[in-house]
Design a protein around this motif. Structure first.
Motif, PDB file in Angstrom:
ATOM      1  N   LEU A 184       0.817  -1.215   0.000  1.00 59.73           N
ATOM      2  CA  LEU A 184       0.000   0.000   0.000  1.00 59.73           C
ATOM      3  C   LEU A 184       0.850   1.264   0.000  1.00 59.73           C
ATOM      4  CD1 LEU A 184      -2.862  -1.005   2.475  1.00 59.73           C
ATOM      5  CD2 LEU A 184      -2.943  -0.920  -0.015  1.00 59.73           C
ATOM      6  N   ILE A 185       1.907   1.267   0.814  1.00 59.63           N
ATOM      7  CA  ILE A 185       2.784   2.443   0.865  1.00 59.63           C
ATOM      8  C   ILE A 185       3.383   2.734  -0.508  1.00 59.63           C
ATOM      9  CG2 ILE A 185       5.032   3.256   1.717  1.00 59.63           C
ATOM     10  CD1 ILE A 185       4.336   2.092   4.425  1.00 59.63           C
ATOM     11  N   ASN A 186       3.763   1.681  -1.209  1.00 60.68           N
ATOM     12  CA  ASN A 186       4.397   1.845  -2.519  1.00 60.68           C
ATOM     13  C   ASN A 186       3.397   1.784  -3.677  1.00 60.68           C
ATOM     14  OD1 ASN A 186       7.352   1.894  -1.730  1.00 60.68           O
ATOM     15  ND2 ASN A 186       6.744  -0.043  -0.791  1.00 60.68           N
ATOM     16  N   LYS A 187       2.098   1.758  -3.346  1.00 60.16           N
ATOM     17  CA  LYS A 187       1.014   1.786  -4.343  1.00 60.16           C
ATOM     18  C   LYS A 187       1.207   0.707  -5.412  1.00 60.16           C
ATOM     19  CE  LYS A 187       0.162   6.697  -3.601  1.00 60.16           C
ATOM     20  NZ  LYS A 187       0.095   8.058  -4.182  1.00 60.16           N
ATOM     21  N   LEU A 188       1.435  -0.517  -4.941  1.00 64.49           N
ATOM     22  CA  LEU A 188       1.704  -1.624  -5.853  1.00 64.49           C
ATOM     23  C   LEU A 188       0.450  -2.425  -6.200  1.00 64.49           C
ATOM     24  CD1 LEU A 188       5.060  -2.895  -4.286  1.00 64.49           C
ATOM     25  CD2 LEU A 188       4.750  -1.477  -6.321  1.00 64.49           C
ATOM     26  N   ILE A 189      -0.650  -2.206  -5.486  1.00 65.98           N
ATOM     27  CA  ILE A 189      -1.907  -2.897  -5.801  1.00 65.98           C
ATOM     28  C   ILE A 189      -2.734  -1.981  -6.692  1.00 65.98           C
ATOM     29  CG2 ILE A 189      -4.035  -3.875  -4.877  1.00 65.98           C
ATOM     30  CD1 ILE A 189      -2.529  -4.616  -2.376  1.00 65.98           C
ATOM     31  N   ILE A 190      -3.230  -2.506  -7.796  1.00 64.55           N
ATOM     32  CA  ILE A 190      -3.980  -1.682  -8.737  1.00 64.55           C
ATOM     33  C   ILE A 190      -5.237  -1.116  -8.071  1.00 64.55           C
ATOM     34  CG2 ILE A 190      -3.133  -2.818 -10.818  1.00 64.55           C
ATOM     35  CD1 ILE A 190      -5.735  -4.431 -10.871  1.00 64.55           C
ATOM     36  N   LYS A 191      -5.625   0.092  -8.486  1.00 64.96           N
ATOM     37  CA  LYS A 191      -6.760   0.774  -7.850  1.00 64.96           C
ATOM     38  C   LYS A 191      -8.087   0.076  -8.132  1.00 64.96           C
ATOM     39  CE  LYS A 191      -7.503   4.055 -11.651  1.00 64.96           C
ATOM     40  NZ  LYS A 191      -7.561   5.485 -12.019  1.00 64.96           N
ATOM     41  N   GLN A 192      -8.121  -0.792  -9.158  1.00 63.36           N
ATOM     42  CA  GLN A 192      -9.375  -1.493  -9.480  1.00 63.36           C
ATOM     43  C   GLN A 192      -9.672  -2.642  -8.517  1.00 63.36           C
ATOM     44  OE1 GLN A 192      -6.881  -0.798 -11.633  1.00 63.36           O
ATOM     45  NE2 GLN A 192      -7.600  -0.587 -13.745  1.00 63.36           N
ATOM     46  N   GLN A 193      -8.706  -3.020  -7.687  1.00 66.87           N
ATOM     47  CA  GLN A 193      -8.885  -4.139  -6.756  1.00 66.87           C
ATOM     48  C   GLN A 193      -9.518  -3.644  -5.456  1.00 66.87           C
ATOM     49  OE1 GLN A 193      -9.633  -7.194  -5.569  1.00 66.87           O
ATOM     50  NE2 GLN A 193      -7.883  -8.015  -6.727  1.00 66.87           N
ATOM     51  N   HIS A 194     -10.652  -4.240  -5.081  1.00 65.85           N
ATOM     52  CA  HIS A 194     -11.370  -3.850  -3.862  1.00 65.85           C
ATOM     53  C   HIS A 194     -11.423  -4.966  -2.828  1.00 65.85           C
ATOM     54  CE1 HIS A 194     -13.256  -0.049  -5.493  1.00 65.85           C
ATOM     55  NE2 HIS A 194     -12.850  -0.631  -6.596  1.00 65.85           N
ATOM     56  N   GLY A 195     -10.943  -6.142  -3.161  1.00 71.14           N
ATOM     57  CA  GLY A 195     -11.047  -7.273  -2.260  1.00 71.14           C
ATOM     58  C   GLY A 195      -9.823  -7.461  -1.388  1.00 71.14           C
ATOM     59  N   PHE A 196     -10.023  -7.622  -0.073  1.00 75.83           N
ATOM     60  CA  PHE A 196      -8.944  -7.898   0.885  1.00 75.83           C
ATOM     61  C   PHE A 196      -7.872  -6.808   0.878  1.00 75.83           C
ATOM     62  CE2 PHE A 196     -10.505 -12.025  -0.794  1.00 75.83           C
ATOM     63  CZ  PHE A 196     -11.174 -12.444   0.345  1.00 75.83           C
ATOM     64  N   VAL A 197      -8.302  -5.567   0.585  1.00 77.19           N
ATOM     65  CA  VAL A 197      -7.386  -4.430   0.565  1.00 77.19           C
ATOM     66  C   VAL A 197      -7.903  -3.390   1.548  1.00 77.19           C
ATOM     67  CG1 VAL A 197      -6.360  -2.600  -0.850  1.00 77.19           C
ATOM     68  CG2 VAL A 197      -6.802  -4.848  -1.856  1.00 77.19           C
ATOM     69  N   ARG A 199      -9.119  -0.102   3.273  1.00 72.74           N
ATOM     70  CA  ARG A 199      -9.886   1.073   2.824  1.00 72.74           C
ATOM     71  C   ARG A 199     -10.767   0.807   1.612  1.00 72.74           C
ATOM     72  NH1 ARG A 199      -5.670   4.698   1.251  1.00 72.74           N
ATOM     73  NH2 ARG A 199      -7.294   6.196   0.776  1.00 72.74           N
ATOM     74  N   LYS A 200     -10.916  -0.471   1.262  1.00 66.26           N
ATOM     75  CA  LYS A 200     -11.820  -0.822   0.157  1.00 66.26           C
ATOM     76  C   LYS A 200     -12.658  -2.025   0.559  1.00 66.26           C
ATOM     77  CE  LYS A 200      -9.164   1.069  -3.687  1.00 66.26           C
ATOM     78  NZ  LYS A 200      -8.742   0.855  -5.082  1.00 66.26           N
ATOM     79  N   ASN A 201     -13.831  -2.154  -0.076  1.00 70.29           N
ATOM     80  CA  ASN A 201     -14.750  -3.237   0.279  1.00 70.29           C
ATOM     81  C   ASN A 201     -15.781  -3.404  -0.831  1.00 70.29           C
ATOM     82  OD1 ASN A 201     -16.710  -1.080   0.797  1.00 70.29           O
ATOM     83  ND2 ASN A 201     -15.583  -0.762   2.707  1.00 70.29           N
ATOM     84  N   CYS A 202     -16.801  -4.215  -0.580  1.00 73.55           N
ATOM     85  CA  CYS A 202     -17.854  -4.451  -1.576  1.00 73.55           C
ATOM     86  C   CYS A 202     -18.572  -3.152  -1.929  1.00 73.55           C
ATOM     87  CB  CYS A 202     -18.877  -5.455  -1.043  1.00 73.55           C
ATOM     88  SG  CYS A 202     -18.238  -7.119  -0.806  1.00 73.55           S
ATOM     89  N   THR A 203     -18.818  -2.314  -0.913  1.00 74.37           N
ATOM     90  CA  THR A 203     -19.551  -1.066  -1.151  1.00 74.37           C
ATOM     91  C   THR A 203     -18.778  -0.136  -2.073  1.00 74.37           C
ATOM     92  OG1 THR A 203     -20.639  -1.231   1.005  1.00 74.37           O
ATOM     93  CG2 THR A 203     -20.607   0.931  -0.041  1.00 74.37           C
ATOM     94  N   THR A 204     -17.473   0.002  -1.865  1.00 75.64           N
ATOM     95  CA  THR A 204     -16.683   0.886  -2.730  1.00 75.64           C
ATOM     96  C   THR A 204     -16.692   0.375  -4.168  1.00 75.64           C
ATOM     97  OG1 THR A 204     -14.607  -0.292  -2.217  1.00 75.64           O
ATOM     98  CG2 THR A 204     -15.185   1.566  -0.810  1.00 75.64           C
ATOM     99  N   ASN A 205     -16.630  -0.951  -4.329  1.00 78.19           N
ATOM    100  CA  ASN A 205     -16.665  -1.549  -5.667  1.00 78.19           C
ATOM    101  C   ASN A 205     -17.988  -1.245  -6.367  1.00 78.19           C
ATOM    102  OD1 ASN A 205     -17.407  -3.776  -7.610  1.00 78.19           O
ATOM    103  ND2 ASN A 205     -15.340  -4.470  -7.166  1.00 78.19           N
TER     104      ASN A 205
END
Length: 586
Positions: A184-197, A199-205
Motif C-alpha cells: 500500500l505504501i508503494n502503491k503496488l496494488i492496482i486501484k481497481q482491486q477492492h477485495g482484501f485491501v 480502505r476498500k470493500n464491496c460497497t466501494t466496488n
C-alpha cells in the motif's frame, strides 16, 4: 458476545438441519451427466468423495514456460518483527471463538496464557522465519465443506474452507500486515482491486460501478457490463508463478523463502460431522480460510487488468468489465479486452468458466452485441447478483428489495420458532443482529425512493416488534420503546457515514464522476465541505434521469450540507456517528 452460539441454538430448533446427508459419488472419468448416478449416505464415504473432488481441481504446473513479469520493484519488503511485544499484541487480537486446526491449539488458551506463551512463540516464529521452514502441522488443514448453491448432492457445489493452525495464523497475520503495508505504501496494488485491501470493500466496488452506469444512462448512452467467472480461482494459483509475482513486487529473500515453504507440500482432509477422510496432497492453490491466502491471490491477479482499454473492477476473483457504448467500435473494443484477458489466463494457467460468465446490456437502444470467450457466446442476463446485491439491466432495485425482505422474514420466522418466550430486550437484540442486517446490506447502493418499496422494508420491522408484551401498542410507539429508528432514517444515517468516509479518505472510492465541492473562495454558511448536487433533468419522465437524481452522491447532498462544522471536523467515524445522531435524532 458469541453469535455462533445463537445460530447454533436457532439451527437446533429448525426442522431442516444444515448438514450433508447424501452425495453423488465422484467419477472423474464420466462425461454423461444424463445417466443415473450413484449416491451415498455414509458419512465417511461422503467425506472421502468431497476430498476426491476438491483435490481433482488442483493443477500441475508447467514450469518450462513461465511467463515474463514486469520490471521488478526495487524496494524490498522489510522483514516482519516477531518480538515478544509484537506477538503479545497479536495474541490479544485473537477471536477466541475460532475453530482449532489440526494441532488442536485453542485461541482461548493462547489468549489467556499470552503472558507465558509470547516468549516461546516469539522464538518459534523467529526460528521458522530464519530457516525458511514452516512446521508440518501448520501445512495441514481440516477442510469444512461450505454449501454455495444448486444441487446439494453435487460435490462441485461446495466450497472448501481450510481450518488451519491458530498458531500459524498468528504468524501469518504478522507477515500479512507487513506485506500489505509494503504494497500500500508503494502503491503496488492496482486501484481497481477492492477485495482484501485496506480502505476498500464491496460497497466501494459497487458504488464505483453504479456511478458509471447511472451517469452513462442519464446522459443517453448505452452501457455493457461483463461479469467474469474464474473456474476454481483460489485453487488454481500455481506456486512458481505466484513466487514470480511476489518477487516482482519486492517480497524477496527470507520472506519469499518462508512464503514458498508455507505454500509447498500442503495436505488436507475433509471433515463431515464426526467423519473424516484420508489425507490428500495439495498440488496448487492458496488455502481458503488462511490469513495469507487472500493476499496471495490479490498479488497473483494484480496485473489482470493492466492491458485493457475499458473499465475493469475486481473484488478478489470477482471480475467485471464495463464499456459505455457510443458506437459499434466500443463493443468491438470490449470484445478485444476479453481476448486480452483470455491471453492472460493462458499465460498464468488459470481458466475462465465461460459457461458462467454473463453479460448485462443497459439502455433502451442497446444493440445486444454477442460477446464471446473461447467461441462461447456469453449468456445475456437481465438480473444478476453482484457482491451480494441484485442488479437489473433497467437499474430497478425491486428485485433486490424483494430478496432482502424475504431473507429477513425467513430469519425472523426462524427466531420466533426457536424462542418460546420473547421479551423486549431479546427481540431488540435478535432483530438488530440477525434480521436488520439483511435489510441494510449494501443500502448505500440500492436505497429506494419509491414509497411502496420503502413500506415493504418497514413492514419487516413492523412484524418483528409484534410481541406479546407490546400488544395493542402502535408501531411508532413500539419503535420508540425498543429504541429502533425507522429503516428509512437508518439509510439516511448510512449515507452520511459513507460520505464522511469518502470525504475523509477512510474509504478509497475512485468515482468516475467526481464530487463537486463549493468553491473555497465563495463564502457559504455552515461547514467548509459542502457538495454540489448534480443537476439532472427529472421533468422529461426519463426513468434513468430519476435514478441518477437519486444516486448516492446526489441523494446525500441535502443532509450532508446542513451538518455543522463540528460534525464535519470529527476525528473518527464513531465521533461522527454521535454528532449526526444528536443532530438528526436518529
Amino acid at each position: 458476545m458469541n453469535p455462533k452460539s445463537v445460530y447454533s441454538y436457532i439451527n437446533s430448533k429448525t426442522a431442516t438441519k444444515e448438514s450433508i446427508k447424501a452425495l453423488y459419488l465422484y467419477d472423474e472419468t464420466s462425461d454423461d451427466t444424463q445417466s443415473v448416478r450413484k449416491s451415498t449416505t455414509d458419512g465417511a464415504v461422503i467425506a472421502g468423495e468431497l476430498n476426491k473432488y476438491f483435490v481433482s481441481v488442483f493443477s500441475k504446473e508447467n514450469i518450462s514456460n513461465l511467463p515474463k513479469v514486469d520490471e521488478k520493484f526495487s524496494i524490498e519488503c522489510p522483514n516482519p518483527s516477531f518480538t515478544e511485544t509484537v506477538v503479545r499484541l497479536y495474541i490479544h487480537k485473537l477471536n477466541t471463538h475460532k475453530t482449532v486446526g489440526v494441532d488442536d491449539v485453542h485461541p482461548k488458551v493462547l489468549k489467556m496464557c499470552s503472558q507465558s506463551l509470547c516468549k516461546p512463540l516469539s522464538l518459534i516464529f523467529n526460528k521458522s522465519y530464519e530457516k525458511g521452514v514452516v512446521p508440518e502441522l501448520w501445512r495441514k488443514a481440516n477442510i469444512v465443506p461450505l454449501f454455495k448453491k444448486g444441487n446439494k448432492l453435487e460435490a462441485s457445489n461446495y466450497r472448501p474452507i481450510s481450518l488451519t493452525s491458530i498458531v500459524c495464523k498468528l504468524m501469518e497475520r504478522i507477515i500479512r500486515d507487513e506485506i500489505m503495508n509494503h504494497l500500500l505504501i508503494n502503491k503496488l496494488i492496482i486501484k481497481q482491486q477492492h477485495g482484501f485491501v485496506n480502505r476498500k470493500n464491496c460497497t466501494t466496488n459497487l458504488l464505483e460501478t453504479m456511478d458509471l452506469i447511472t451517469k452513462a444512462l442519464a446522459d443517453g448512452y448505452n452501457i455493457d457490463e461483463i461479469l467474469l467467472d474464474f473456474a476454481k480461482a483460489f485453487d488454481s494459483v500455481l506456486l512458481m508463478r505466484l513466487l514470480l509475482k511476489l518477487d516482482c513486487l519486492g517480497i524477496r529473500n527470507k520472506l519469499l523463502t518462508w512464503c514458498k515453504s508455507f505454500l509447498s507440500d500442503r495436505w488436507q482432509r475433509v471433515l463431515v460431522g464426526e467423519f473424516m477422510s484420508d489425507w490428500e496432497k495439495i498440488d496448487s492453490g492458496v488455502p481458503q480460510g488462511s490469513v495469507l491466502g487472500p493476499l496471495f491471490f490479490v498479488v497473483f491477479i494484480n496485473d489482470l487488468l493492466v492491458r485493457i482499454k475499458n473499465v475493469g473492477k475486481l473484488f478478489a476473483d470477482d471480475t467485471k468489465l464495463l464499456a459505455i457504448i457510443k458506437s459499434v467500435l466500443d463493443q468491438i473494443s470490449l470484445q478485444d479486452d476479453l481476448i486480452i484477458l483470455k491471453e492472460w489466463t493462458n499465460d498464468w494457467q488459470i481458466k475462465f468458466n465461460s459457461l458462467k460468465c454473463k453479460v448485462m446490456h443497459f439502455g433502451k437502444t442497446n444493440s445486444m452485441y454477442k460477446y464471446k470467450i473461447d467461441d462461447v457466446i456469453l449468456e445475456e442476463v437481465k438480473v444478476e447478483k453482484d457482491l451480494g446485491v441484485f442488479i437489473s439491466n433497467n437499474v430497478d432495485w425491486s428485485h433486490h428489495i424483494v430478496y432482502a425482505v424475504n431473507k429477513a422474514n425467513k430469519q425472523l420466522g426462524r427466531i420466533k420458532h426457536a424462542f418460546e418466550y420473547i421479551d423486549e430486550e431479546i427481540i431488540s437484540l435478535l432483530y438488530k443482529s440477525l434480521v436488520r442486517p439483511h435489510l441494510e446490506y449494501g443500502a448505500v447502493i440500492w436505497s429506494p425512493h419509491w414509497q411502496g418499496e420503502v413500506d415493504k422494508l418497514e413492514a419487516v420491522q413492523h412484524r418483528a416488534t409484534k410481541i406479546s408484551s407490546l400488544f395493542g401498542v402502535s408501531h411508532e410507539e413500539r419503535n420508540i420503546k425498543l429504541r429502533l429508528p425507522s429503516l428509512e432514517n437508518r439509510r439516511r444515517r448510512g449515507d452520511l457515514i459513507q460520505m464522511f468516509k469518502l470525504v475523509k479518505n477512510i474509504d478509497e472510492i475512485n468515482l468516475h464522476n467526481q464530487i463537486q465541492y463549493f468553491n473555497e473562495n465563495v463564502r457559504v454558511r455552515g461547514h467548509n465541505l459542502k457538495i454540489h448536487r448534480e443537476l439532472v433533468n427529472t421533468q422529461n419522465n426519463c426513468k434513468y434521469n430519476t435514478i441518477r437524481h437519486n444516486f448516492f452522491t446526489n441523494r446525500v447532498a441535502n443532509d450532508w450540507n446542513i451538518l455543522t462544522q463540528e460534525t464535519i471536523d470529527s476525528t473518527s467515524v464513531n465521533q461522527f456517528k454521535n454528532h449526526i445522531d444528536k443532530q438528526f435524532k436518529f
